[in-house]
Design a protein around this motif. Structure first.
Motif, PDB file in Angstrom:
ATOM      1  N   VAL A   1     -30.114   7.073  16.641  1.00 23.14           N
ATOM      2  CA  VAL A   1     -30.677   5.733  16.521  1.00 23.14           C
ATOM      3  C   VAL A   1     -30.769   5.132  17.924  1.00 23.14           C
ATOM      4  O   VAL A   1     -29.778   5.072  18.647  1.00 23.14           O
ATOM      5  CB  VAL A   1     -29.798   4.844  15.610  1.00 23.14           C
ATOM      6  CG1 VAL A   1     -30.404   3.456  15.471  1.00 23.14           C
ATOM      7  CG2 VAL A   1     -29.626   5.508  14.246  1.00 23.14           C
ATOM      8  N   PHE A   2     -31.974   4.705  18.274  1.00 22.42           N
ATOM      9  CA  PHE A   2     -32.240   4.139  19.597  1.00 22.42           C
ATOM     10  C   PHE A   2     -32.830   2.744  19.459  1.00 22.42           C
ATOM     11  O   PHE A   2     -33.357   2.383  18.412  1.00 22.42           O
ATOM     12  CB  PHE A   2     -33.290   4.989  20.347  1.00 22.42           C
ATOM     13  CG  PHE A   2     -32.909   6.421  20.570  1.00 22.42           C
ATOM     14  CD1 PHE A   2     -32.188   6.809  21.686  1.00 22.42           C
ATOM     15  CD2 PHE A   2     -33.293   7.394  19.662  1.00 22.42           C
ATOM     16  CE1 PHE A   2     -31.848   8.139  21.892  1.00 22.42           C
ATOM     17  CE2 PHE A   2     -32.966   8.728  19.864  1.00 22.42           C
ATOM     18  CZ  PHE A   2     -32.244   9.099  20.984  1.00 22.42           C
ATOM     19  N   SER A   3     -32.764   1.997  20.559  1.00 19.79           N
ATOM     20  CA  SER A   3     -33.557   0.770  20.658  1.00 19.79           C
ATOM     21  C   SER A   3     -34.398   0.897  21.917  1.00 19.79           C
ATOM     22  O   SER A   3     -34.001   1.549  22.892  1.00 19.79           O
ATOM     23  CB  SER A   3     -32.661  -0.474  20.712  1.00 19.79           C
ATOM     24  OG  SER A   3     -31.813  -0.421  21.829  1.00 19.79           O
ATOM     25  N   ASN A   4     -35.581   0.298  21.874  1.00 18.03           N
ATOM     26  CA  ASN A   4     -36.463   0.314  23.040  1.00 18.03           C
ATOM     27  C   ASN A   4     -36.047  -0.829  23.960  1.00 18.03           C
ATOM     28  O   ASN A   4     -36.224  -1.993  23.619  1.00 18.03           O
ATOM     29  CB  ASN A   4     -37.925   0.161  22.617  1.00 18.03           C
ATOM     30  CG  ASN A   4     -38.871   0.203  23.816  1.00 18.03           C
ATOM     31  OD1 ASN A   4     -38.501   0.676  24.882  1.00 18.03           O
ATOM     32  ND2 ASN A   4     -40.083  -0.281  23.636  1.00 18.03           N
ATOM     33  N   VAL A   5     -35.479  -0.477  25.114  1.00 17.82           N
ATOM     34  CA  VAL A   5     -35.072  -1.492  26.089  1.00 17.82           C
ATOM     35  C   VAL A   5     -36.163  -1.688  27.139  1.00 17.82           C
ATOM     36  O   VAL A   5     -36.032  -2.525  28.023  1.00 17.82           O
ATOM     37  CB  VAL A   5     -33.711  -1.153  26.754  1.00 17.82           C
ATOM     38  CG1 VAL A   5     -32.599  -1.194  25.721  1.00 17.82           C
ATOM     39  CG2 VAL A   5     -33.750   0.190  27.452  1.00 17.82           C
ATOM     40  N   GLY A   6     -37.235  -0.913  27.024  1.00 15.42           N
ATOM     41  CA  GLY A   6     -38.402  -1.092  27.892  1.00 15.42           C
ATOM     42  C   GLY A   6     -39.349  -2.079  27.236  1.00 15.42           C
ATOM     43  O   GLY A   6     -38.941  -2.967  26.505  1.00 15.42           O
TER      44      GLY A   6
ATOM     45  N   ASN B   1     -44.072   0.861  28.527  1.00 17.57           N
ATOM     46  CA  ASN B   1     -43.115   1.822  29.078  1.00 17.57           C
ATOM     47  C   ASN B   1     -41.903   1.904  28.166  1.00 17.57           C
ATOM     48  O   ASN B   1     -40.963   1.140  28.312  1.00 17.57           O
ATOM     49  CB  ASN B   1     -42.669   1.403  30.489  1.00 17.57           C
ATOM     50  CG  ASN B   1     -43.828   1.362  31.458  1.00 17.57           C
ATOM     51  OD1 ASN B   1     -44.519   2.344  31.640  1.00 17.57           O
ATOM     52  ND2 ASN B   1     -44.055   0.206  32.064  1.00 17.57           N
ATOM     53  N   VAL B   2     -41.954   2.855  27.227  1.00 18.35           N
ATOM     54  CA  VAL B   2     -40.857   3.014  26.277  1.00 18.35           C
ATOM     55  C   VAL B   2     -39.639   3.570  27.004  1.00 18.35           C
ATOM     56  O   VAL B   2     -39.712   4.611  27.655  1.00 18.35           O
ATOM     57  CB  VAL B   2     -41.271   3.953  25.125  1.00 18.35           C
ATOM     58  CG1 VAL B   2     -40.091   4.242  24.214  1.00 18.35           C
ATOM     59  CG2 VAL B   2     -42.419   3.342  24.339  1.00 18.35           C
ATOM     60  N   THR B   3     -38.529   2.845  26.934  1.00 21.91           N
ATOM     61  CA  THR B   3     -37.265   3.280  27.499  1.00 21.91           C
ATOM     62  C   THR B   3     -36.229   3.161  26.386  1.00 21.91           C
ATOM     63  O   THR B   3     -35.899   2.052  25.960  1.00 21.91           O
ATOM     64  CB  THR B   3     -36.857   2.407  28.703  1.00 21.91           C
ATOM     65  OG1 THR B   3     -37.925   2.402  29.648  1.00 21.91           O
ATOM     66  CG2 THR B   3     -35.598   2.940  29.360  1.00 21.91           C
ATOM     67  N   LEU B   4     -35.747   4.297  25.926  1.00 24.90           N
ATOM     68  CA  LEU B   4     -34.839   4.297  24.785  1.00 24.90           C
ATOM     69  C   LEU B   4     -33.381   4.291  25.220  1.00 24.90           C
ATOM     70  O   LEU B   4     -33.009   4.969  26.169  1.00 24.90           O
ATOM     71  CB  LEU B   4     -35.104   5.516  23.905  1.00 24.90           C
ATOM     72  CG  LEU B   4     -36.496   5.604  23.290  1.00 24.90           C
ATOM     73  CD1 LEU B   4     -36.635   6.888  22.492  1.00 24.90           C
ATOM     74  CD2 LEU B   4     -36.797   4.395  22.427  1.00 24.90           C
ATOM     75  N   LYS B   5     -32.593   3.528  24.496  1.00 23.60           N
ATOM     76  CA  LYS B   5     -31.141   3.497  24.689  1.00 23.60           C
ATOM     77  C   LYS B   5     -30.520   3.900  23.358  1.00 23.60           C
ATOM     78  O   LYS B   5     -30.803   3.286  22.328  1.00 23.60           O
ATOM     79  CB  LYS B   5     -30.705   2.081  25.071  1.00 23.60           C
ATOM     80  CG  LYS B   5     -29.201   1.920  25.158  1.00 23.60           C
ATOM     81  CD  LYS B   5     -28.851   0.487  25.533  1.00 23.60           C
ATOM     82  CE  LYS B   5     -27.366   0.318  25.533  1.00 23.60           C
ATOM     83  NZ  LYS B   5     -26.886  -0.679  24.589  1.00 23.60           N
ATOM     84  N   GLN B   6     -29.690   4.948  23.386  1.00 18.77           N
ATOM     85  CA  GLN B   6     -29.076   5.409  22.140  1.00 18.77           C
ATOM     86  C   GLN B   6     -28.027   4.411  21.686  1.00 18.77           C
ATOM     87  O   GLN B   6     -27.152   4.011  22.435  1.00 18.77           O
ATOM     88  CB  GLN B   6     -28.463   6.802  22.307  1.00 18.77           C
ATOM     89  CG  GLN B   6     -27.980   7.372  20.983  1.00 18.77           C
ATOM     90  CD  GLN B   6     -27.808   8.879  20.989  1.00 18.77           C
ATOM     91  OE1 GLN B   6     -28.566   9.596  21.606  1.00 18.77           O
ATOM     92  NE2 GLN B   6     -26.791   9.348  20.300  1.00 18.77           N
ATOM     93  N   GLU B   7     -28.136   4.031  20.405  1.00 15.28           N
ATOM     94  CA  GLU B   7     -27.221   3.066  19.808  1.00 15.28           C
ATOM     95  C   GLU B   7     -26.199   3.751  18.908  1.00 15.28           C
ATOM     96  O   GLU B   7     -25.082   3.282  18.779  1.00 15.28           O
ATOM     97  CB  GLU B   7     -27.999   2.030  18.987  1.00 15.28           C
ATOM     98  CG  GLU B   7     -29.058   1.263  19.755  1.00 15.28           C
ATOM     99  CD  GLU B   7     -28.482   0.271  20.750  1.00 15.28           C
ATOM    100  OE1 GLU B   7     -27.290  -0.082  20.631  1.00 15.28           O
ATOM    101  OE2 GLU B   7     -29.214  -0.156  21.650  1.00 15.28           O
ATOM    102  N   ALA B   8     -26.614   4.836  18.253  1.00 10.89           N
ATOM    103  CA  ALA B   8     -25.720   5.496  17.299  1.00 10.89           C
ATOM    104  C   ALA B   8     -26.164   6.930  17.066  1.00 10.89           C
ATOM    105  O   ALA B   8     -27.316   7.293  17.306  1.00 10.89           O
ATOM    106  CB  ALA B   8     -25.706   4.743  15.972  1.00 10.89           C
TER     107      ALA B   8
END
Length: 132
Positions: free
Chosen positions: A21-26, A30-37
Motif C-alpha cells: 500500500v502506497f500513497s503518492n507524495v508527488g 510526477n508520481v512518487t510513491l511512499k510505502q505505507e503498509a
C-alpha cells in the motif's frame, strides 16, 4: 498508462497473497510513491472466499480468493471512513477480477484507475514507471 494520479492518492499493488500500500507524495505529473503498509500472511483460516468457488478448487486458490475478499473489505472500510479520496489498484488479472466485484459503490467512485499487472515483487521505481 495515461492516468493522472493526484497527490495523496492511495495506490494498492497486490497479487493473490500480498499487497503493498502506497500513497503518492508527488503530484499528478510526477508520481512518487511512499510505502505505507505491507499486507501479507493475513489470517485466512477463519474465513472463506466470497461467493461460490468450484468444488475442485485447491487450497491456494481458496486462499487467493479469501485474500482478495479481505483486501476488498479493507478498501471498502477505508473509503467509507473517508481515509482516501482517490484509489489506484494494480494487481494481476485474476486478483483484479476477484476484487473489483467486491468493491462498495463508494470505493468504486474513488477508483481512478486500475492496471492488470503483477508488480508486487518489483522495485519501487518499476512501479512508478508503470504508473507514469
Amino acid at each position: 498508462m495515461t492516468m493522472k494520479i493526484p497527490q495523496g492518492a492511495l495506490v494498492v499493488v497486490a497479487n493473490g497473497g500480498s499487497a503493498r500500500v502506497f500513497s503518492n507524495v508527488g503530484d499528478d505529473r510526477n508520481v512518487t510513491l511512499k510505502q505505507e503498509a505491507l499486507l501479507e500472511g493475513m489470517n485466512l483460516d477463519d474465513e472463506g472466499p466470497s461467493g461460490s468457488m468450484p468444488s475442485e478448487s485447491t487450497a491456494s486458490q481458496l486462499d487467493e480468493a479469501t485474500f482478495a475478499k479481505q483486501l476488498a473489505q479493507g478498501l471498502n472500510e477505508g473509503a467509507l471512513k473517508n481515509r482516501f479520496a482517490h484509489l489506484v489498484l494494480v494487481a494481476d488479472a485474476k486478483t483484479l477480477g476477484r476484487v473489483r466485484p467486491l468493491l462498495h459503490k463508494e470505493t468504486q467512485q474513488r477508483l481512478i484507475g486500475d492496471l492488470a499487472k503483477d508488480l508486487t515483487n518489483v522495485p519501487l521505481d518499476t512501479i512508478q514507471s508503470a504508473l507514469a
